[in-house]
Design a protein around this motif. Structure first.
Motif, PDB file in Angstrom:
ATOM      1  N   TYR A 131     -31.197  -2.547  -6.073  1.00  0.00           N
ATOM      2  CA  TYR A 131     -31.206  -1.235  -6.730  1.00  0.00           C
ATOM      3  C   TYR A 131     -32.171  -0.276  -6.048  1.00  0.00           C
ATOM      4  CZ  TYR A 131     -28.289  -3.270 -10.320  1.00  0.00           C
ATOM      5  OH  TYR A 131     -27.243  -3.864 -10.975  1.00  0.00           O
ATOM      6  N   PHE A 132     -33.289  -0.795  -5.544  1.00  0.00           N
ATOM      7  CA  PHE A 132     -34.172   0.053  -4.739  1.00  0.00           C
ATOM      8  C   PHE A 132     -33.409   0.575  -3.516  1.00  0.00           C
ATOM      9  CE2 PHE A 132     -37.768  -2.387  -6.759  1.00  0.00           C
ATOM     10  CZ  PHE A 132     -38.407  -1.292  -7.317  1.00  0.00           C
ATOM     11  N   LYS A 133     -32.674  -0.308  -2.880  1.00  0.00           N
ATOM     12  CA  LYS A 133     -31.939   0.086  -1.673  1.00  0.00           C
ATOM     13  C   LYS A 133     -30.772   1.012  -2.016  1.00  0.00           C
ATOM     14  CE  LYS A 133     -31.278  -3.204   1.410  1.00  0.00           C
ATOM     15  NZ  LYS A 133     -30.936  -4.517   2.006  1.00  0.00           N
ATOM     16  N   LYS A 134     -30.086   0.738  -3.098  1.00  0.00           N
ATOM     17  CA  LYS A 134     -28.955   1.570  -3.511  1.00  0.00           C
ATOM     18  C   LYS A 134     -29.390   3.008  -3.767  1.00  0.00           C
ATOM     19  CE  LYS A 134     -25.553   2.065  -7.264  1.00  0.00           C
ATOM     20  NZ  LYS A 134     -25.050   1.474  -8.535  1.00  0.00           N
ATOM     21  N   SER A 135     -30.569   3.178  -4.325  1.00  0.00           N
ATOM     22  CA  SER A 135     -31.035   4.506  -4.718  1.00  0.00           C
ATOM     23  C   SER A 135     -31.644   5.290  -3.565  1.00  0.00           C
ATOM     24  CB  SER A 135     -32.080   4.387  -5.835  1.00  0.00           C
ATOM     25  OG  SER A 135     -33.252   3.718  -5.369  1.00  0.00           O
ATOM     26  N   GLU A 136     -31.913   4.630  -2.445  1.00  0.00           N
ATOM     27  CA  GLU A 136     -32.736   5.220  -1.389  1.00  0.00           C
ATOM     28  C   GLU A 136     -31.922   5.759  -0.219  1.00  0.00           C
ATOM     29  OE1 GLU A 136     -36.738   3.824   1.036  1.00  0.00           O
ATOM     30  OE2 GLU A 136     -35.087   2.392   0.853  1.00  0.00           O
ATOM     31  N   ASN A 137     -32.348   6.904   0.285  1.00  0.00           N
ATOM     32  CA  ASN A 137     -31.912   7.366   1.600  1.00  0.00           C
ATOM     33  C   ASN A 137     -33.168   7.429   2.466  1.00  0.00           C
ATOM     34  OD1 ASN A 137     -30.066   8.243   3.564  1.00  0.00           O
ATOM     35  ND2 ASN A 137     -30.678  10.360   3.239  1.00  0.00           N
ATOM     36  N   PHE A 138     -33.439   6.336   3.154  1.00  0.00           N
ATOM     37  CA  PHE A 138     -34.653   6.203   3.952  1.00  0.00           C
ATOM     38  C   PHE A 138     -34.458   6.956   5.264  1.00  0.00           C
ATOM     39  CE2 PHE A 138     -37.588   3.478   6.585  1.00  0.00           C
ATOM     40  CZ  PHE A 138     -38.747   3.806   5.902  1.00  0.00           C
ATOM     41  N   VAL A 139     -35.373   7.853   5.576  1.00  0.00           N
ATOM     42  CA  VAL A 139     -35.148   8.771   6.691  1.00  0.00           C
ATOM     43  C   VAL A 139     -34.890   8.040   8.003  1.00  0.00           C
ATOM     44  CG1 VAL A 139     -37.602   9.039   7.261  1.00  0.00           C
ATOM     45  CG2 VAL A 139     -36.003  10.876   7.789  1.00  0.00           C
ATOM     46  N   LEU A 140     -35.532   6.901   8.208  1.00  0.00           N
ATOM     47  CA  LEU A 140     -35.327   6.175   9.458  1.00  0.00           C
ATOM     48  C   LEU A 140     -33.969   5.479   9.511  1.00  0.00           C
ATOM     49  CD1 LEU A 140     -38.806   4.640  10.333  1.00  0.00           C
ATOM     50  CD2 LEU A 140     -37.741   6.728  11.144  1.00  0.00           C
ATOM     51  N   ALA A 141     -33.417   5.176   8.345  1.00  0.00           N
ATOM     52  CA  ALA A 141     -32.073   4.604   8.321  1.00  0.00           C
ATOM     53  C   ALA A 141     -31.039   5.688   8.598  1.00  0.00           C
ATOM     54  CB  ALA A 141     -31.806   3.949   6.971  1.00  0.00           C
ATOM     55  N   GLU A 142     -31.314   6.872   8.102  1.00  0.00           N
ATOM     56  CA  GLU A 142     -30.397   7.996   8.291  1.00  0.00           C
ATOM     57  C   GLU A 142     -30.488   8.546   9.711  1.00  0.00           C
ATOM     58  OE1 GLU A 142     -27.596  10.892   6.908  1.00  0.00           O
ATOM     59  OE2 GLU A 142     -28.286   8.980   6.086  1.00  0.00           O
ATOM     60  N   ASN A 143     -31.715   8.611  10.228  1.00  0.00           N
ATOM     61  CA  ASN A 143     -31.937   9.205  11.551  1.00  0.00           C
ATOM     62  C   ASN A 143     -33.124   8.515  12.219  1.00  0.00           C
ATOM     63  OD1 ASN A 143     -32.284  10.765  13.823  1.00  0.00           O
ATOM     64  ND2 ASN A 143     -32.917  12.614  12.726  1.00  0.00           N
ATOM     65  N   PRO A 144     -32.901   7.483  13.012  1.00  0.00           N
ATOM     66  CA  PRO A 144     -33.996   6.724  13.628  1.00  0.00           C
ATOM     67  C   PRO A 144     -34.927   7.569  14.493  1.00  0.00           C
ATOM     68  CG  PRO A 144     -31.921   5.537  13.836  1.00  0.00           C
ATOM     69  CD  PRO A 144     -31.586   6.903  13.325  1.00  0.00           C
ATOM     70  N   ASP A 145     -34.450   8.705  14.984  1.00  0.00           N
ATOM     71  CA  ASP A 145     -35.289   9.553  15.826  1.00  0.00           C
ATOM     72  C   ASP A 145     -36.115  10.554  15.041  1.00  0.00           C
ATOM     73  OD1 ASP A 145     -34.432   8.378  18.189  1.00  0.00           O
ATOM     74  OD2 ASP A 145     -32.687   9.688  18.348  1.00  0.00           O
ATOM     75  N   ALA A 146     -35.971  10.551  13.709  1.00  0.00           N
ATOM     76  CA  ALA A 146     -36.664  11.566  12.898  1.00  0.00           C
ATOM     77  C   ALA A 146     -38.173  11.456  13.009  1.00  0.00           C
ATOM     78  CB  ALA A 146     -36.233  11.442  11.437  1.00  0.00           C
ATOM     79  N   THR A 147     -38.678  10.255  13.257  1.00  0.00           N
ATOM     80  CA  THR A 147     -40.126  10.053  13.339  1.00  0.00           C
ATOM     81  C   THR A 147     -40.514   9.562  14.741  1.00  0.00           C
ATOM     82  OG1 THR A 147     -39.876   7.806  12.487  1.00  0.00           O
ATOM     83  CG2 THR A 147     -40.324   9.524  10.883  1.00  0.00           C
ATOM     84  N   ARG A 148     -39.844  10.075  15.735  1.00  0.00           N
ATOM     85  CA  ARG A 148     -40.047   9.604  17.105  1.00  0.00           C
ATOM     86  C   ARG A 148     -41.520   9.686  17.534  1.00  0.00           C
ATOM     87  NH1 ARG A 148     -36.613  12.610  19.022  1.00  0.00           N
ATOM     88  NH2 ARG A 148     -37.904  14.357  19.695  1.00  0.00           N
ATOM     89  N   ASN A 149     -42.210  10.738  17.134  1.00  0.00           N
ATOM     90  CA  ASN A 149     -43.598  10.930  17.543  1.00  0.00           C
ATOM     91  C   ASN A 149     -44.592  10.569  16.448  1.00  0.00           C
ATOM     92  OD1 ASN A 149     -42.759  11.981  20.071  1.00  0.00           O
ATOM     93  ND2 ASN A 149     -42.354  13.967  19.098  1.00  0.00           N
ATOM     94  N   PHE A 150     -44.125   9.878  15.425  1.00  0.00           N
ATOM     95  CA  PHE A 150     -44.950   9.522  14.271  1.00  0.00           C
ATOM     96  C   PHE A 150     -45.513   8.125  14.510  1.00  0.00           C
ATOM     97  CE2 PHE A 150     -45.380   8.695   9.591  1.00  0.00           C
ATOM     98  CZ  PHE A 150     -46.189   9.774   9.317  1.00  0.00           C
ATOM     99  N   THR A 151     -46.845   8.004  14.618  1.00  0.00           N
ATOM    100  CA  THR A 151     -47.450   6.732  14.998  1.00  0.00           C
ATOM    101  C   THR A 151     -48.477   6.275  13.976  1.00  0.00           C
ATOM    102  OG1 THR A 151     -49.221   7.777  16.299  1.00  0.00           O
ATOM    103  CG2 THR A 151     -47.154   7.283  17.441  1.00  0.00           C
ATOM    104  N   LEU A 152     -48.738   4.981  14.018  1.00  0.00           N
ATOM    105  CA  LEU A 152     -49.812   4.368  13.235  1.00  0.00           C
ATOM    106  C   LEU A 152     -50.377   3.230  14.066  1.00  0.00           C
ATOM    107  CD1 LEU A 152     -51.274   4.296  10.429  1.00  0.00           C
ATOM    108  CD2 LEU A 152     -49.673   2.469   9.806  1.00  0.00           C
TER     109      LEU A 152
END
Length: 569
Positions: A131-152
């Protein structure tokens, strides 16, 4: 008199989810009653994430945020020196998701397995993950390049995410901070120097660690339950949304719920439900409505002159909420958010960034970084949630935003102090009696004192040397455990996560059945909101409330398909 298959009372997070899912069937007629207004997701003050800091500031009421808030007042807590605490909740379609900090946290696997082991089969982590997965549109699943320069930790965040735990295409948009403050990196460096690990995904395999918060935002804007669930359902012809409608009570025929009495613009009306009435008014109002309808502890009801229609002694009991305290540090630089003569031009540019590209400071919730840590070696899993806020100001305290600095917060995740919700009167026009009993159990204060020491440990690391100014609160003169505890009693707040006042279970204090979420001993009456959680989870409660409501919608649909009577199992 209007009649529908389902009448949903409360258009908060859970109500929006259930309304959306039930109206997917065009043959089902649904009515939603909500005391607040709709359409707030179109207002700039709501769409702009930083706008949240104005919602509890009386001097900024002209911006309209305060109109979307209940400001309940708690009963005096002995653990707070008999002072009263303000308990804000959202008053709008979308509920508290319209005014919250947008932090998306599911909690720990063991939280849900504990629910299951308390006598609630079907509510373990493995049961709720879909249900967590059903409800979610995770940005990296939708667009893997959305956080290309986002680091940790020097590595791309996208390379540190286990996608098995995330969903794509769901209503809830889950994104990283769009323009994180550069001081977040300083905080991460200091946390590592203090001995804490980094974690790119608190909703993955392991919650423990320090990192960025993932937020319920879409393209830099707040993405609450009105946008994600109620909005897509509004145009469906089988849904009627009635706003500015105050629920007065549940209409009962014997042990069967058949409708709801409500007030709209001073006129009392009734609405009928052919199949079920679903309460989704949250941990404060759901138990109040039950009691006003004669459902609850006979002692509580008789004290207000209410006829006992159905005895359920657990109604309103088991109130749990997170309690939080903070430190405040003045900064030697102006990298944190604040107002000063030297940053007037920069702040003006942030306004332009917001309106032109939905980037910059106004996309911030001011608490972009934080994490989950163990308070000591005697703890087997994180029991403290940390927040790093890139401003000293506190909307809750109506502080000034003048000057630069930061605040660190420590929140107790699994409190042992238990409160209750009762009645002040037999009228729905009066607020319920809310007694959180904060710090009633001394264990809770012990853990927050440890939290204060952890926050100071991080702030004292070398990474902050070029930025660290005076500790404004509590001040370095506060050192002993007793002095820290005295400070915490005067400087703490709820994290706005009340739960568990109509808990699911099969024990004598349970209110709803875990198999159905129907009220024990009654027909056609379900509860779907955070009040049914057996215990508060280890983190923010938006995501768990969505998951509970998604599962509840499936349970309701299954009953209808099977032609099963709406009776608690």
């Amino acid at each position: 008199m209007d009649e529908f298959d389902y009448v949903i009372v409360g258009g908060g997070v859970a109500g929006c989810v259930v309304v959306n899912r039930l109206t997917e069937d065009p043959n089902v007629k649904v009515a939603l009653l909500e005391f607040g207004t709709a359409g707030n997701n179109k207002r700039q003050i709501v769409r702009m994430p930083l706008g949240m800091v104005t919602f509890m500031m009386p001097n900024l009421a002209f911006l309209g945020g305060t109109k979307m808030m209940y400001l309940f007042e708690a009963e005096p807590s002995r653990g707070l020196g008999n002072t009263r605490m303000i308990l804000p909740r959202g008053k709008a379609l979308g509920g508290s998701s319209m005014v919250n900090g947008m932090i998306y946290i599911r909690g720990q696997k063991q939280d849900y397995d504990d629910w299951r082991d308390l006598g609630n089969p079907g509510w373990g982590y493995d049961d709720l993950l879909p249900y967590f997965k059903k409800s979610e549109n995770f940005v990296l699943a939708e667009n893997p390049d959305a956080t290309r320069n986002f680091t940790l930790g020097g590595k791309p965040v996208r390379d540190q995410i286990d996608m098995r735990y995330h969903g794509r295409g769901g209503p809830v948009s889950v994104s990283p901070p769009r323009s994180p403050n550069s001081m977040c990196q300083t905080y991460f460096d200091a946390a590592v120097q203090a001995g804490y690990k980094l974690n790119a995904d608190f909703n993955g395999e392991d919650q423990e660690g320090i990192g960025y918060h993932w937020l319920t935002q879409k393209d830099g804007e707040r993405w609450g339950a009105e946008s994600s669930y109620a909005g897509p359902a509004k145009s469906r012809p089988n849904l009627k949304i009635i706003t500015e409608a105050r629920a007065l009570g549940i209409v009962m025929e014997g042990k069967r719920a058949v409708g709801v009495s409500y007030d709209v613009y001073g006129e009392t009306k009734q609405i009928r439900a052919r199949r079920e009435v679903v309460l989704a008014t949250g941990a404060f109002i759901s138990p109040q409505l039950l009691m006003l309808s004669g459902i609850g502890s006979p002692r509580e009801l008789k004290a207000q002159g209410i006829e006992v229609r159905h005895e359920l002694v657990g109604v309103g009991r088991n109130l749990q909420d997170h309690i939080d305290t903070w430190t405040k540090q003045r900064a030697l630089t102006n990298k944190t958010y604040g107002i000063s003569w030297g940053t007037m031009h920069t702040n003006a540019m942030h306004v332009l960034k917001w309106f032109s590209s939905r980037r910059g400071m106004f996309t911030s919730n001011t608490g972009e970084a934080g994490g989950f840590v163990k308070s000591g070696p005697d703890v087997d899993r994180p029991d403290l949630q940390l927040f790093f806020c890139t401003t000293m100001a506190s909307a809750q305290a109506s502080d000034s935003f003048w000057g630069h600095g930061w605040a660190m917060h420590a929140c107790l995740l699994r409190p042992k102090s238990i409160g209750h919700v009762g009645l002040k009167s037999a009228s729905a026009y009066d607020a319920p009696l809310i007694a959180p009993n904060f710090f009633d159990n001394p264990y809770d204060m012990e853990i927050l004192v440890r939290g204060m020491k952890i926050m100071r440990k991080i702030a004292d690391q070398k990474a902050f040397d070029g930025h660290r100014g005076e500790e404004v609160a509590p001040g370095r003169h506060v050192q002993s455990d007793d002095d820290i505890a005295a400070y915490v009693r005067q400087n703490c707040m709820t994290m706005y996560h009340p739960t568990s006042t109509c808990k699911m279970g099969t024990d004598p204090m349970a209110v709803v059945s875990p198999a159905t979420l129907l009220v024990h001993g009654l027909e056609n009456l379900a509860i779907v909101d955070a009040s049914v959680m057996p215990a508060v989870i280890s983190g923010n409660t938006f995501a768990p409330t969505v998951a509970v409501a998604e599962k509840a919608a499936d349970l309701i649909k299954a009953r209808a398909k099977a032609g099963s009577p709406s009776l608690a199992a």
